[in-house]
Design a protein around this motif. Structure first.
Motif, PDB file in Angstrom:
ATOM      1  N   GLU A  33       0.861  -1.186   0.000  1.00  0.00           N
ATOM      2  CA  GLU A  33       0.000   0.000   0.000  1.00  0.00           C
ATOM      3  C   GLU A  33       0.892   1.228   0.000  1.00  0.00           C
ATOM      4  OE1 GLU A  33      -4.151  -0.820   2.125  1.00  0.00           O
ATOM      5  OE2 GLU A  33      -2.506  -0.706   3.571  1.00  0.00           O
ATOM      6  N   GLY A  34       0.397   2.322  -0.562  1.00  0.00           N
ATOM      7  CA  GLY A  34       1.220   3.512  -0.562  1.00  0.00           C
ATOM      8  C   GLY A  34       0.441   4.773  -0.855  1.00  0.00           C
ATOM      9  N   CYS A  35       0.944   5.865  -0.344  1.00  0.00           N
ATOM     10  CA  CYS A  35       0.414   7.195  -0.629  1.00  0.00           C
ATOM     11  C   CYS A  35       1.605   8.084  -0.968  1.00  0.00           C
ATOM     12  CB  CYS A  35      -0.342   7.748   0.583  1.00  0.00           C
ATOM     13  SG  CYS A  35      -1.132   9.358   0.299  1.00  0.00           S
ATOM     14  N   ILE A  36       1.509   8.796  -2.063  1.00  0.00           N
ATOM     15  CA  ILE A  36       2.629   9.605  -2.535  1.00  0.00           C
ATOM     16  C   ILE A  36       2.177  10.988  -2.965  1.00  0.00           C
ATOM     17  CG2 ILE A  36       4.064   7.680  -3.308  1.00  0.00           C
ATOM     18  CD1 ILE A  36       2.972   8.176  -6.149  1.00  0.00           C
ATOM     19  N   ARG A  37       3.110  11.880  -2.922  1.00  0.00           N
ATOM     20  CA  ARG A  37       2.949  13.193  -3.544  1.00  0.00           C
ATOM     21  C   ARG A  37       3.854  13.184  -4.768  1.00  0.00           C
ATOM     22  NH1 ARG A  37       3.221  18.729  -0.085  1.00  0.00           N
ATOM     23  NH2 ARG A  37       2.765  20.233  -1.733  1.00  0.00           N
ATOM     24  N   ALA A  38       3.346  13.637  -5.901  1.00  0.00           N
ATOM     25  CA  ALA A  38       4.121  13.517  -7.133  1.00  0.00           C
ATOM     26  C   ALA A  38       3.846  14.684  -8.070  1.00  0.00           C
ATOM     27  CB  ALA A  38       3.791  12.203  -7.835  1.00  0.00           C
ATOM     28  N   THR A  39       4.780  14.891  -8.987  1.00  0.00           N
ATOM     29  CA  THR A  39       4.606  15.881 -10.049  1.00  0.00           C
ATOM     30  C   THR A  39       4.497  15.134 -11.377  1.00  0.00           C
ATOM     31  OG1 THR A  39       7.002  16.148 -10.335  1.00  0.00           O
ATOM     32  CG2 THR A  39       5.879  17.666  -8.812  1.00  0.00           C
ATOM     33  N   PHE A  40       3.879  15.787 -12.357  1.00  0.00           N
ATOM     34  CA  PHE A  40       3.726  15.182 -13.682  1.00  0.00           C
ATOM     35  C   PHE A  40       3.349  16.266 -14.681  1.00  0.00           C
ATOM     36  CE2 PHE A  40      -0.409  15.140 -11.683  1.00  0.00           C
ATOM     37  CZ  PHE A  40      -1.294  15.484 -12.690  1.00  0.00           C
ATOM     38  N   ASP A  41       3.369  15.910 -15.947  1.00  0.00           N
ATOM     39  CA  ASP A  41       2.900  16.794 -17.015  1.00  0.00           C
ATOM     40  C   ASP A  41       1.524  16.317 -17.462  1.00  0.00           C
ATOM     41  OD1 ASP A  41       5.251  18.292 -16.992  1.00  0.00           O
ATOM     42  OD2 ASP A  41       6.237  16.963 -18.423  1.00  0.00           O
ATOM     43  N   SER A  42       0.559  17.220 -17.467  1.00  0.00           N
ATOM     44  CA  SER A  42      -0.813  16.857 -17.816  1.00  0.00           C
ATOM     45  C   SER A  42      -0.981  16.688 -19.319  1.00  0.00           C
ATOM     46  CB  SER A  42      -1.784  17.937 -17.321  1.00  0.00           C
ATOM     47  OG  SER A  42      -1.667  19.095 -18.127  1.00  0.00           O
ATOM     48  N   GLU A  43      -2.202  16.356 -19.730  1.00  0.00           N
ATOM     49  CA  GLU A  43      -2.499  16.166 -21.144  1.00  0.00           C
ATOM     50  C   GLU A  43      -2.181  17.416 -21.952  1.00  0.00           C
ATOM     51  OE1 GLU A  43      -6.369  14.904 -23.893  1.00  0.00           O
ATOM     52  OE2 GLU A  43      -6.311  14.422 -21.759  1.00  0.00           O
ATOM     53  N   GLU A  44      -2.365  18.593 -21.337  1.00  0.00           N
ATOM     54  CA  GLU A  44      -2.068  19.853 -22.030  1.00  0.00           C
ATOM     55  C   GLU A  44      -0.615  20.275 -21.866  1.00  0.00           C
ATOM     56  OE1 GLU A  44      -6.303  20.137 -20.281  1.00  0.00           O
ATOM     57  OE2 GLU A  44      -4.322  19.535 -19.585  1.00  0.00           O
ATOM     58  N   GLY A  45       0.199  19.441 -21.190  1.00  0.00           N
ATOM     59  CA  GLY A  45       1.599  19.774 -20.969  1.00  0.00           C
ATOM     60  C   GLY A  45       1.815  20.684 -19.774  1.00  0.00           C
ATOM     61  N   ILE A  46       0.827  20.786 -18.885  1.00  0.00           N
ATOM     62  CA  ILE A  46       0.937  21.655 -17.712  1.00  0.00           C
ATOM     63  C   ILE A  46       1.685  20.930 -16.597  1.00  0.00           C
ATOM     64  CG2 ILE A  46      -0.371  22.870 -15.921  1.00  0.00           C
ATOM     65  CD1 ILE A  46      -2.660  23.123 -17.969  1.00  0.00           C
ATOM     66  N   PHE A  47       2.715  21.571 -16.052  1.00  0.00           N
ATOM     67  CA  PHE A  47       3.440  20.994 -14.928  1.00  0.00           C
ATOM     68  C   PHE A  47       2.504  20.950 -13.732  1.00  0.00           C
ATOM     69  CE2 PHE A  47       6.359  21.502 -11.217  1.00  0.00           C
ATOM     70  CZ  PHE A  47       7.003  20.277 -11.340  1.00  0.00           C
ATOM     71  N   SER A  48       2.280  19.754 -13.199  1.00  0.00           N
ATOM     72  CA  SER A  48       1.205  19.545 -12.228  1.00  0.00           C
ATOM     73  C   SER A  48       1.706  18.807 -10.992  1.00  0.00           C
ATOM     74  CB  SER A  48       0.070  18.747 -12.869  1.00  0.00           C
ATOM     75  OG  SER A  48      -0.347  19.344 -14.094  1.00  0.00           O
ATOM     76  N   GLU A  49       0.865  18.843  -9.977  1.00  0.00           N
ATOM     77  CA  GLU A  49       1.212  18.204  -8.708  1.00  0.00           C
ATOM     78  C   GLU A  49      -0.034  17.547  -8.134  1.00  0.00           C
ATOM     79  OE1 GLU A  49       2.687  19.570  -4.251  1.00  0.00           O
ATOM     80  OE2 GLU A  49       3.242  20.802  -5.992  1.00  0.00           O
ATOM     81  N   GLY A  50       0.164  16.427  -7.433  1.00  0.00           N
ATOM     82  CA  GLY A  50      -0.995  15.764  -6.858  1.00  0.00           C
ATOM     83  C   GLY A  50      -0.650  14.818  -5.738  1.00  0.00           C
ATOM     84  N   LEU A  95      -2.261  -9.703 -10.407  1.00  0.00           N
ATOM     85  CA  LEU A  95      -2.423  -8.786  -9.282  1.00  0.00           C
ATOM     86  C   LEU A  95      -3.679  -7.947  -9.504  1.00  0.00           C
ATOM     87  CD1 LEU A  95       1.243  -7.421  -9.313  1.00  0.00           C
ATOM     88  CD2 LEU A  95       0.345  -9.045  -7.632  1.00  0.00           C
ATOM     89  N   ALA A  96      -4.104  -7.253  -8.447  1.00  0.00           N
ATOM     90  CA  ALA A  96      -5.205  -6.293  -8.562  1.00  0.00           C
ATOM     91  C   ALA A  96      -4.866  -5.063  -7.735  1.00  0.00           C
ATOM     92  CB  ALA A  96      -6.517  -6.902  -8.077  1.00  0.00           C
ATOM     93  N   VAL A  97      -5.141  -3.902  -8.272  1.00  0.00           N
ATOM     94  CA  VAL A  97      -4.937  -2.635  -7.552  1.00  0.00           C
ATOM     95  C   VAL A  97      -6.301  -2.103  -7.142  1.00  0.00           C
ATOM     96  CG1 VAL A  97      -4.106  -0.262  -7.687  1.00  0.00           C
ATOM     97  CG2 VAL A  97      -2.809  -2.103  -8.787  1.00  0.00           C
ATOM     98  N   TYR A  98      -6.479  -1.865  -5.848  1.00  0.00           N
ATOM     99  CA  TYR A  98      -7.748  -1.375  -5.323  1.00  0.00           C
ATOM    100  C   TYR A  98      -7.640   0.101  -4.922  1.00  0.00           C
ATOM    101  CZ  TYR A  98      -9.520  -6.158  -5.071  1.00  0.00           C
ATOM    102  OH  TYR A  98      -9.944  -7.422  -5.386  1.00  0.00           O
ATOM    103  N   CYS A  99      -8.748   0.783  -5.115  1.00  0.00           N
ATOM    104  CA  CYS A  99      -8.896   2.176  -4.669  1.00  0.00           C
ATOM    105  C   CYS A  99      -7.710   3.045  -5.090  1.00  0.00           C
ATOM    106  CB  CYS A  99      -9.085   2.251  -3.153  1.00  0.00           C
ATOM    107  SG  CYS A  99     -10.563   1.424  -2.569  1.00  0.00           S
ATOM    108  N   ALA A 100      -7.398   3.006  -6.385  1.00  0.00           N
ATOM    109  CA  ALA A 100      -6.366   3.894  -6.926  1.00  0.00           C
ATOM    110  C   ALA A 100      -6.975   5.290  -6.999  1.00  0.00           C
ATOM    111  CB  ALA A 100      -5.923   3.420  -8.301  1.00  0.00           C
ATOM    112  N   THR A 101      -6.565   6.135  -6.091  1.00  0.00           N
ATOM    113  CA  THR A 101      -7.228   7.421  -5.875  1.00  0.00           C
ATOM    114  C   THR A 101      -6.242   8.565  -6.046  1.00  0.00           C
ATOM    115  OG1 THR A 101      -8.653   6.328  -4.257  1.00  0.00           O
ATOM    116  CG2 THR A 101      -8.634   8.735  -4.230  1.00  0.00           C
ATOM    117  N   GLY A 102      -6.717   9.682  -6.602  1.00  0.00           N
ATOM    118  CA  GLY A 102      -5.832  10.826  -6.766  1.00  0.00           C
ATOM    119  C   GLY A 102      -6.569  12.145  -6.884  1.00  0.00           C
ATOM    120  N   VAL A 103      -5.891  13.190  -6.482  1.00  0.00           N
ATOM    121  CA  VAL A 103      -6.346  14.568  -6.713  1.00  0.00           C
ATOM    122  C   VAL A 103      -5.144  15.342  -7.221  1.00  0.00           C
ATOM    123  CG1 VAL A 103      -8.137  14.500  -4.931  1.00  0.00           C
ATOM    124  CG2 VAL A 103      -5.857  15.314  -4.327  1.00  0.00           C
ATOM    125  N   SER A 104      -5.377  16.277  -8.129  1.00  0.00           N
ATOM    126  CA  SER A 104      -4.249  17.040  -8.655  1.00  0.00           C
ATOM    127  C   SER A 104      -4.716  18.364  -9.247  1.00  0.00           C
ATOM    128  CB  SER A 104      -3.492  16.236  -9.722  1.00  0.00           C
ATOM    129  OG  SER A 104      -4.263  16.111 -10.905  1.00  0.00           O
TER     130      SER A 104
END
Length: 364
Positions: free
Chosen positions: A182-199, A221-230
């Motif tokens: 199990e894990g919870c992370i804070r991460a950065t990524f580039d969105s579909e529009e190329g926007i530098f994002s955080e979640g 394997l199975a991943v349950y409750c893959a949840t995110g806000v960004s």
């Protein structure tokens, strides 16, 4: 006469003090234009379908798919897809290795897709055994679901390119006793529009056991409750509380819960009550966010400013913080007396990064 003169002087001094109170510079000087973030006052509304009710930001697009234990929901701002909320009930099948994927490919080819092998052969591989690595595989998940049936031919998981973990946060749910990870992370990524994002993202990975064929463990394997806000990196600190409140508002209807539980019981004895499973994951998700390291918040904010080309400033008379393009402050400081507000300074106390900035100073 002296008393009269003294009274006049005192009155004049009082008037001067009154007229100066609240003044922070040259009253006739140039005003500093500050643009308020457009995400500061987003309203919300109630979304409802046959499965649940949930608070969502007004005007956002809501997408759902799956049924029973696989029910999933995502809502996002159609004008900026970095702003999003999602919860995927169950992501499966997920394969443990490339060797398992190759075995399913050969078996599917030999049997014409028999025994469901045509669904396993193109499945995503998660060889690391880490639950949160599933978020790096969303592009592969989209490719997978688009190939397994016409009902998913246009479905898309969020685009999160250049996904980079910047903080790992302690996370545990009632599923921990039989979870592989199990894990919870804070991460950065580039969105579909190329926007530098955080979640903020969390997931639970379950391994039902092993089933080896020619040296490959083919049990999925199975991943349950893959949840995110960004949101965009510049907006996330402003929007985070609202986004998390929306996630925590998910409430499944009794009729759906009963059907989901019956389905889960028929599929695997290890499955928990579906509603309890999701709600406990949401509670853990919220608790993990509250327990995060404030120092990492500050690091993330500084990183965001640096990448986007901003300095963080503050108004010493109000305590409000602002952003300004790099170079604006030097220009302002060299001639601050010509501005109506002379109380703007560079942030030096890291604690000032703990609250959302009030606006962006416009560079003229």
């Amino acid at each position: 006469m002296k008393k009269i003169l003294s009274s006049v002087i005192i009155i004049s001094m009082c008037l001067a003090l009154v007229s100066c109170s609240g003044s922070t510079g040259n009253s006739s000087g140039e005003d500093i234009e500050i643009a308020k973030p457009d995400c500061a006052d987003i309203s919300t509304e109630t979304y409802e379908d046959n499965a649940l009710t949930m608070t969502v930001p007004s005007g956002w697009t809501v997408e759902t798919y799956g049924s029973m234990g696989e029910y999933s929901i995502r809502c996002f701002d159609p004008a900026d897809k970095s702003r999003q909320i999602f919860c995927y009930g169950c992501l499966s099948p997920i394969l443990k290795s490339k060797e398992a994927k190759e075995w399913y490919r050969q078996y599917s080819q030999a049997t014409g897709g028999g025994y469901g092998s045509d669904l396993f052969a193109p499945a995503v591989v998660l060889s690391s055994g880490r639950a949160t690595d599933i978020f790096k595989k969303f592009d592969k998940l989209t490719e997978y679901v688009n190939t397994i049936g016409s009902q998913y031919s246009n479905f898309k998981y969020p685009v999160m390119d250049s996904f980079k973990v910047i903080e790992e946060i302690p996370y545990s749910t009632p599923m921990a006793s039989y979870a592989k990870d199990e894990g919870c992370i804070r991460a950065t990524f580039d969105s579909e529009e190329g926007i530098f994002s955080e979640g903020l993202f969390a997931a639970t990975l379950v391994d039902a056991g092993s089933y080896e064929y020619f040296g490959a463990d083919t049990m999925p394997l199975a991943v349950y409750c893959a949840t995110g806000v960004s949101a965009s990196a510049e907006d996330f600190l402003i929007m985070q509380d609202m986004l998390l409140e929306c996630v925590n508002s998910i409430s499944f209807k009794d009729s759906f819960v009963q059907q989901a539980n019956a389905y889960s019981n028929s599929v695997t004895a290890a499955s928990l009550n579906y509603a309890a499973q999701v709600n406990s994951a949401m509670d853990s998700y919220m608790q993990s966010w509250e327990n995060r390291q404030i120092t990492n918040d500050r690091i993330a904010e500084k990183q965001s400013d640096a990448i986007l080309g901003y300095d963080r400033l503050y108004d010493s008379s109000t305590g409000e913080t602002y952003r300004a393009e790099t170079g604006w402050y030097e220009m302002y400081d060299a001639d601050r007396g010509s501005y109506s507000n002379t109380d703007i300074y560079m942030v030096e106390d890291d604690a000032m990064y703990d609250k959302a900035y009030s606006g962006t100073i416009m560079y003229k």
